[in-house]
Scaffold this motif. Structure first.
Motif, mmCIF file in Angstrom:
data_model
loop_
_atom_site.group_PDB
_atom_site.id
_atom_site.type_symbol
_atom_site.label_atom_id
_atom_site.label_comp_id
_atom_site.label_asym_id
_atom_site.label_seq_id
_atom_site.Cartn_x
_atom_site.Cartn_y
_atom_site.Cartn_z
ATOM 1 N N PHE A 139 0.840 -1.193 0.000
ATOM 2 C CA PHE A 139 0.000 0.000 0.000
ATOM 3 C C PHE A 139 0.874 1.242 0.000
ATOM 4 O O PHE A 139 2.097 1.160 0.084
ATOM 5 C CB PHE A 139 -0.950 0.011 1.209
ATOM 6 N N PHE A 140 0.231 2.392 -0.130
ATOM 7 C CA PHE A 140 0.944 3.666 -0.164
ATOM 8 C C PHE A 140 0.938 4.262 1.239
ATOM 9 O O PHE A 140 -0.104 4.663 1.750
ATOM 10 C CB PHE A 140 0.281 4.629 -1.156
ATOM 11 N N LEU A 141 2.122 4.317 1.872
ATOM 12 C CA LEU A 141 2.210 4.817 3.242
ATOM 13 C C LEU A 141 1.946 6.309 3.316
ATOM 14 O O LEU A 141 1.419 6.818 4.306
ATOM 15 C CB LEU A 141 3.591 4.500 3.827
ATOM 16 N N THR A 142 2.302 7.030 2.267
ATOM 17 C CA THR A 142 2.035 8.474 2.210
ATOM 18 C C THR A 142 1.355 8.784 0.877
ATOM 19 O O THR A 142 1.964 9.400 -0.009
ATOM 20 C CB THR A 142 3.338 9.287 2.349
ATOM 21 N N HIS B 17 -6.975 3.039 -3.588
ATOM 22 C CA HIS B 17 -6.276 1.751 -3.530
ATOM 23 C C HIS B 17 -6.103 1.308 -2.087
ATOM 24 O O HIS B 17 -6.357 0.141 -1.739
ATOM 25 C CB HIS B 17 -4.902 1.855 -4.206
ATOM 26 N N ASN B 18 -5.672 2.227 -1.223
ATOM 27 C CA ASN B 18 -5.456 1.896 0.190
ATOM 28 C C ASN B 18 -6.743 1.456 0.874
ATOM 29 O O ASN B 18 -6.773 0.446 1.583
ATOM 30 C CB ASN B 18 -4.872 3.105 0.930
ATOM 31 N N VAL B 19 -7.819 2.224 0.692
ATOM 32 C CA VAL B 19 -9.082 1.890 1.344
ATOM 33 C C VAL B 19 -9.621 0.556 0.816
ATOM 34 O O VAL B 19 -10.123 -0.273 1.584
ATOM 35 C CB VAL B 19 -10.121 3.014 1.142
ATOM 36 N N SER B 20 -9.510 0.336 -0.487
ATOM 37 C CA SER B 20 -9.956 -0.935 -1.072
ATOM 38 C C SER B 20 -9.170 -2.106 -0.478
ATOM 39 O O SER B 20 -9.739 -3.160 -0.164
ATOM 40 C CB SER B 20 -9.785 -0.909 -2.597
#
Length: 277
Positions: A218-221, A230-233
Motif C-alpha cells: 500500500f501507499f504509506l504516504t 487503492h489503500n481503502v480498497s
C-alpha cells in the motif's frame, strides 16, 4: 483493547486531532534483524561521508534535518544541490529537506520505487520512513553492503478516541444514530477524516489481526486520489479476510471524507473486535 502509542481525546486541539502519526513499535527496535539493518546503514553512511568528516550515530537524530541526507545524495549521485549548508530553524530545515527529497524522488521514481517518505515524516524523526529512504538509496546506487533479508517491523498508529452525548428525538425521516451524532457533534468528528487515505485502516487491521502488513502492499504516504482509493480498497479486503462482511460504503466515499460511511466502517470494526484481548 487496541495497541496504541498515543491517545486523542475530544478536548484536544484540532491540530492534534488531525495529526497523522505512524511510529515504530518499541518492541521492533529490539528486533535483532532490524537493529542489524540500522547498524549496516549507519556504517555505510559513515563510510560514504568519511571525507566530509561526518559521523552518524543515530539515524533519527542525525538525519531529520536534511544535512546528512544532502551530503549522502550528493556523494552517491555526483550532483551538487543548491541548498544552504547549515540551517538551524525548522522552516530552513524543512526547505532543505524539500529540495533534497525532490532530488531523491526524481531519481528513484522513474525506476519504480514507491516513495514511502515525506518532508514531515523525515523531519518528525520517523525511523520507519528514514530507514525506508536509506534502503532505497542503498539499493538504487548499488551500495557495497549486504542488507539483512526479511526484516519486518510492527508500527503503531494513533488511537482515535472520541465521546459524544447524543439525545435521539422522534423524526419521520429515516435516520439512525450516525445521523444524530453528525447533528450534535460534527466538530468532534473531524478526527475521523484521518482515516480517509486508508493508511490507518490498513495498519489498524494489522494490529487487530496481529500481523504485519508489508509496506509495499500500500501507499504509506498517498498523494493522489487513486492511491487513497487503492489503500481503502485494500483495507476492505483485509477486513473480509478477517471474517467481516464487505463494507457497504464505497472506498471512494471514505476518501471523499463522507463521515457517515467512515463511521459505519469503524463501528463494524469495533463491534467485531470489542471483546478481543
Amino acid at each position: 483493547m487496541l495497541p496504541s502509542a498515543t491517545e486523542i481525546h475530544p478536548e484536544d486541539t484540532l491540530l492534534e486531532e488531525n495529526a497523522e502519526r505512524i511510529m515504530l513499535d518499541p518492541t521492533s527496535r529490539e528486533n535483532p534483524k532490524f537493529k542489524d539493518l540500522v547498524k549496516v546503514l549507519i556504517d555505510w553512511i559513515n563510510s560514504e561521508l568519511e571525507e566530509e568528516r561526518i559521523i552518524v550515530k543515530d539515524l533519527e537524530e542525525d538525519c531529520y534535518d536534511g544535512q546528512v541526507l544532502q551530503k549522502l545524495f550528493e556523494k552517491l549521485s555526483g550532483r551538487k544541490l543548491n541548498v544552504a549548508e547549515v540551517t538551524q530553524s525548522e522552516i530552513g530545515q524543512k526547505q532543505k529537506l524539500q529540495t533534497v527529497l525532490e532530488a531523491v524522488n526524481n531519481t528513484l521514481r522513474p525506476h519504480g520505487w514507491t516513495l514511502e517518505w515525506s518532508v514531515d515524516s523525515i523531519h518528525s524523526k520517523n525511523l520507519v520512513a528514514i530507514v525506508y529512504l536509506l534502503v532505497a538509496l542503498a539499493m538504487h546506487f548499488q551500495a557495497p553492503i549486504r542488507l539483512p533479508e526479511h526484516v519486518t517491523v510492527q508500527v503503531v498508529v494513533v488511537k482515535v478516541r472520541f465521546q459524544s452525548t447524543c439525545r435521539i428525538t422522534e423524526s419521520t425521516e429515516e435516520r439512525d444514530a450516525f445521523d444524530t451524532l453528525l447533528d450534535h457533534a460534527p466538530d468532534k468528528l473531524n478526527v475521523v477524516k484521518t482515516f480517509a487515505d486508508g493508511v490507518y485502516l490498513i495498519l489498524l487491521m494489522g494490529l487487530l489481526e496481529d500481523y504485519f502488513v508489508p509496506l509495499y502492499n500500500f501507499f504509506l504516504t498517498p498523494e493522489s486520489f487513486e492511491q487513497k482509493v487503492h489503500n481503502v480498497s485494500f483495507a476492505f479486503e483485509l477486513m473480509q479476510d478477517g471474517g467481516l462482511k464487505k463494507p457497504k460504503a464505497r472506498p471512494e466515499d471514505v476518501v471523499n471524507l463522507n463521515l457517515k460511511s467512515t463511521l459505519r466502517v469503524l463501528y463494524n470494526l469495533f463491534t467485531n473486535y470489542k471483546n478481543s484481548d
